[in-house]
Each structure stands twice: as structure tokens, then as C-alpha cells.
Scaffold this active site. Sequence first.
Site, PDB file in Angstrom:
ATOM      1  N   VAL A 131       0.251  48.528  58.500  1.00 57.97           N
ATOM      2  CA  VAL A 131      -0.813  49.268  59.180  1.00 57.97           C
ATOM      3  C   VAL A 131      -1.666  48.311  60.010  1.00 57.97           C
ATOM      4  O   VAL A 131      -2.155  48.673  61.086  1.00 57.97           O
ATOM      5  CB  VAL A 131      -1.679  50.046  58.167  1.00 57.97           C
ATOM      6  CG1 VAL A 131      -2.805  50.790  58.872  1.00 57.97           C
ATOM      7  CG2 VAL A 131      -0.817  51.024  57.378  1.00 57.97           C
ATOM      8  N   GLY A 132      -1.823  47.078  59.542  1.00 59.38           N
ATOM      9  CA  GLY A 132      -2.572  46.078  60.297  1.00 59.38           C
ATOM     10  C   GLY A 132      -1.993  45.858  61.682  1.00 59.38           C
ATOM     11  O   GLY A 132      -2.723  45.669  62.665  1.00 59.38           O
ATOM     12  N   GLU A 173      -7.744  41.889  57.185  1.00 60.11           N
ATOM     13  CA  GLU A 173      -7.520  41.355  55.845  1.00 60.11           C
ATOM     14  C   GLU A 173      -6.325  42.109  55.276  1.00 60.11           C
ATOM     15  O   GLU A 173      -6.447  43.274  54.881  1.00 60.11           O
ATOM     16  CB  GLU A 173      -8.771  41.523  54.977  1.00 60.11           C
ATOM     17  CG  GLU A 173      -9.895  40.608  55.410  1.00 60.11           C
ATOM     18  CD  GLU A 173     -10.987  40.435  54.368  1.00 60.11           C
ATOM     19  OE1 GLU A 173     -11.060  41.261  53.434  1.00 60.11           O
ATOM     20  OE2 GLU A 173     -11.771  39.480  54.491  1.00 60.11           O
ATOM     21  N   GLY A 227      -6.136  46.243  54.568  1.00 65.92           N
ATOM     22  CA  GLY A 227      -5.023  47.090  54.165  1.00 65.92           C
ATOM     23  C   GLY A 227      -3.695  46.370  54.286  1.00 65.92           C
ATOM     24  O   GLY A 227      -3.639  45.140  54.249  1.00 65.92           O
TER      25      GLY A 227
END
Length: 476
Positions: free
Chosen positions: A202-203, A220, A198
Site C-alpha cells: 500500500v505504501g 513507515e 502500513g
Amino acid sequence: METVTDNLENKARIRQLFDAQRQQARTVALTKAPERIAKLKKIQAYLLKNRTGLTTALYADFRKPPAETELTELFATNNELNVALQQVKNWLKPHSVPTPLGMLGTSSYVRYEPKGVTLIIAPWNYPFYLTIKPLISALAAGNTAILKPSELTPATTDFIREMIGSLFPEEEVAVIEGDATVAQNLLELPFDHIFFTGSTAVGKQVLAAAARNLSSVTLELGGKSPCLVDETADIEATARRIAWGKWVNSGQTCVAPDYVLVQRTVKDRLVAAIQKAVQRMYNADGMGVQASESYARIINSRHFDRLKALLDDAQAKGSTVLIGGQTDPNDRFIEPTLLENVSINMEVMQEEIFGPLLPIIAYDTRDEVQRYLTGRDKPLVMYLFSQTTAAAQYWLERTTAGNTVINDTLVHFAHTELPVGGVNQSGIGKSNGFYGFQEFSNARGVVNRQFGVLDLIYPPYSDRVKKLVNFFIKYL
């Protein structure tokens, strides 16, 4: 609207499922290659039997052309399955390592053991492939898995839920549906590994949550992947490959070219060739791109509005539309659009576009490009178009990216013999083939001592021992 009671019930359900998988993980870890191969074959058989159901689901979610679904979702997944089916037996064998002279009398090897209970949080842009690809790696490595598909692609999530429910008991593989609140509830649990695909924003949240439990992660992510074109490039081929890489899935691809840096002497030729490529791919009948059955739509109105705002901001600040620019909010349609006269103060140059807008920037010297790239986040991938090996080597030595593709776009993502993933802001860890298997495994080093000389350096530290230590330092 979800109530506090609903959320508590969801958390209880998730915890119950997690505990069941943690218990089952001990049994699954003992499975050998034949049992793991059998699981992968079940996925493959289901996928090939229900390929029409998959294309129908993706079309329902964002009018993804069936042929494009078969290429980017079905073929890519089946390719990953084939490699795992062929290689998992070898991956599970002990990997012998050389014996250093100081370790004389020992033999050593690395064995790959499953991490345990894993969590896969998937995005919406390739909702099937980016859910099932990491699952293939997790199963090959001998783990249990909880899948959290995207809530933005309900038809594809239904397909995934039905597939997984028909193939696996939920204590081995399960699907949990829901929005960001559900994802947060999942991230509170001490998973042995988390695989997230994403956005970078958000990672960071996923990484912070994982840190609280010391869960290992694969992230990723994305970023602004540059496409560099020099004056030696085959312009016609370059234009076709950039156009395909950018506008497949309507630009909603994490490894799509985000902007083009092109040598000024060939810029006009490249623009004309890209326009020709767009015409051939999406408007060959002259009815307009919007009427094309080969062009997908933006996933939802919120993302459409975000992309329209990027386009409006760029134009308000002086950017010019060279190709495309047409939009239709009712159809969530944005035409393949090429922008020039872009500057760093435009929002389109500050964040990952993730849509069909493509800025193009002319340069005169390599130093200009170097200054432009220096200080920016490391991209997920860099695309280099040049006919000279020296030019490619020059940029490989002076830039950093998760991956690099020379004279093409996107193809690395389905290359099962290459590690695929980002670096720093664009990701952590790698996937594809053995590298995906590795992410879901603990590489356990094993030393077996038969005989040796290490006893000679045990205390007490006599002069003889000191001489031996000195010998080891000098010669071993």
C-alpha cells in the site's frame, strides 16, 4: 455497499474540508511555541483523563490486554507528548550554521517552517499511537492535519474521533473515517505532506499518488525484520526479549522479529528458553494461552485466515512446529508458534508475517548468514544478540536496516532521541521526537549578507577576476 452518489458526496465533503484547512493553515503557520504547546497539552490532558476509555476501545477491537494498551499505546504516546512539550520551543529557534570562508561577510541559519496541510493515514495494529504520534509532530511543526484512522478498529476510531472533535476545530484537525476508497479520495488532493503507516504494497500506492501532486511523504512500512543470535548471547535473556517482541499484540507489530537466525550450537537451548518464556508470559496458571488475559487476538477473520494459510503452507512443505501451532477461528486465536525446517519457497519466508508465527533457522558460519541476507529487501529493523562488541560491529558494517537494536527488541520505537523508520522497501523518512518534527517541517536555509568580497568576481571577467576565481578554487 457504497454507491457512486455516496462516493461523490464523500469526495465533495473531503474537498471542502481540505480547502478549509488550506485556508486555516496560513493562520496556524504563524503560531509560536506557546500556542503549539497549548494544543499538545490538550491532547495529553484528554488522554490521561480518558485512559479507561482507550483501554476499553482497544479491548473491544481485538481483545488487547489493558496493561498492554497502557504500555504500547498510552505510555508511548505520552512519552512523545512530553518530549515535544519540553523541546518544541528549542526546535522552533533558528539553528545557526558555520560560515565558510567563501561566505565571509554573511551569517546563516536554518529555520523550520510548517509544510501546511498534512494527511495522516494510520494502521490498525496500534491504532491510537500510530495515529496520534504523527499528529503530535504535525502540530508541533505548526501544520493542520486530516487523520484517516483504520476502519478495522471501529471502537478506537470512535475514541479518536470524539477526542479530536472535542479538542480542535475541524479546519485545524479533523478525522475522516472510511475504507480504502476514502483513502484514495484523500490521496487525490495536493497535501503538503503525507504520513502513512502500513504495508509496503500500500505504501507504493501512496507514493505513486503523492508523486502526482509532488507531495512529500513519510512512509513507515514493514518487511521481514531478522533477529540474529550468536553463540555468545545470553540465551535466557535473549529468549525472553524475543518472545516479548514477537508476541506482544499477538505478533501484529511492524517491528516484531519476523524470523530468527541462530548459531546451531545454541539453537536447542534457545528453543527451550523461548518455550519457557512463552509459558511464563502467557500460561503461568497452566490454563492454556487461549485463556490468558495477557494475549491479544488477531484483528479479524481475514487476517486470521491469511496467517492460518501461512502456517498450513509451511507445514505442507516440510516445516515442523516446535512450539504452539494451535488455532481457533471462532476466537481469532493463534498460539505463539515457533517453526523450524523452513525454506525460502514457503510463503512464511516470502512475506512479512505480521502475526504470531516465528520461523527459526540454524546457521554455522557468518558467511551463511551473509548469503542469506544479501539480496533481500532492507528490513525496518535488525535485532542482534551477542555479548561481543566486535560481533555487533561486524554486522552493522555488513548489513543495512532502518534501525538496529542490540540485545533487545522493539525498544527503539519509543526512543524519542533516535530517528525511527525504514530504508527503501521498509520506508522513507523518520519519526520520533525532533525527527518527526523535521518530517512535518520545511528546513528553510536563510543567508543574511552584511558585507563580503563576492562583488569582486562579478563580470566583466578580467584577468584580475580570473585570478581571484582561481584562488577561490585552490584555497576556499
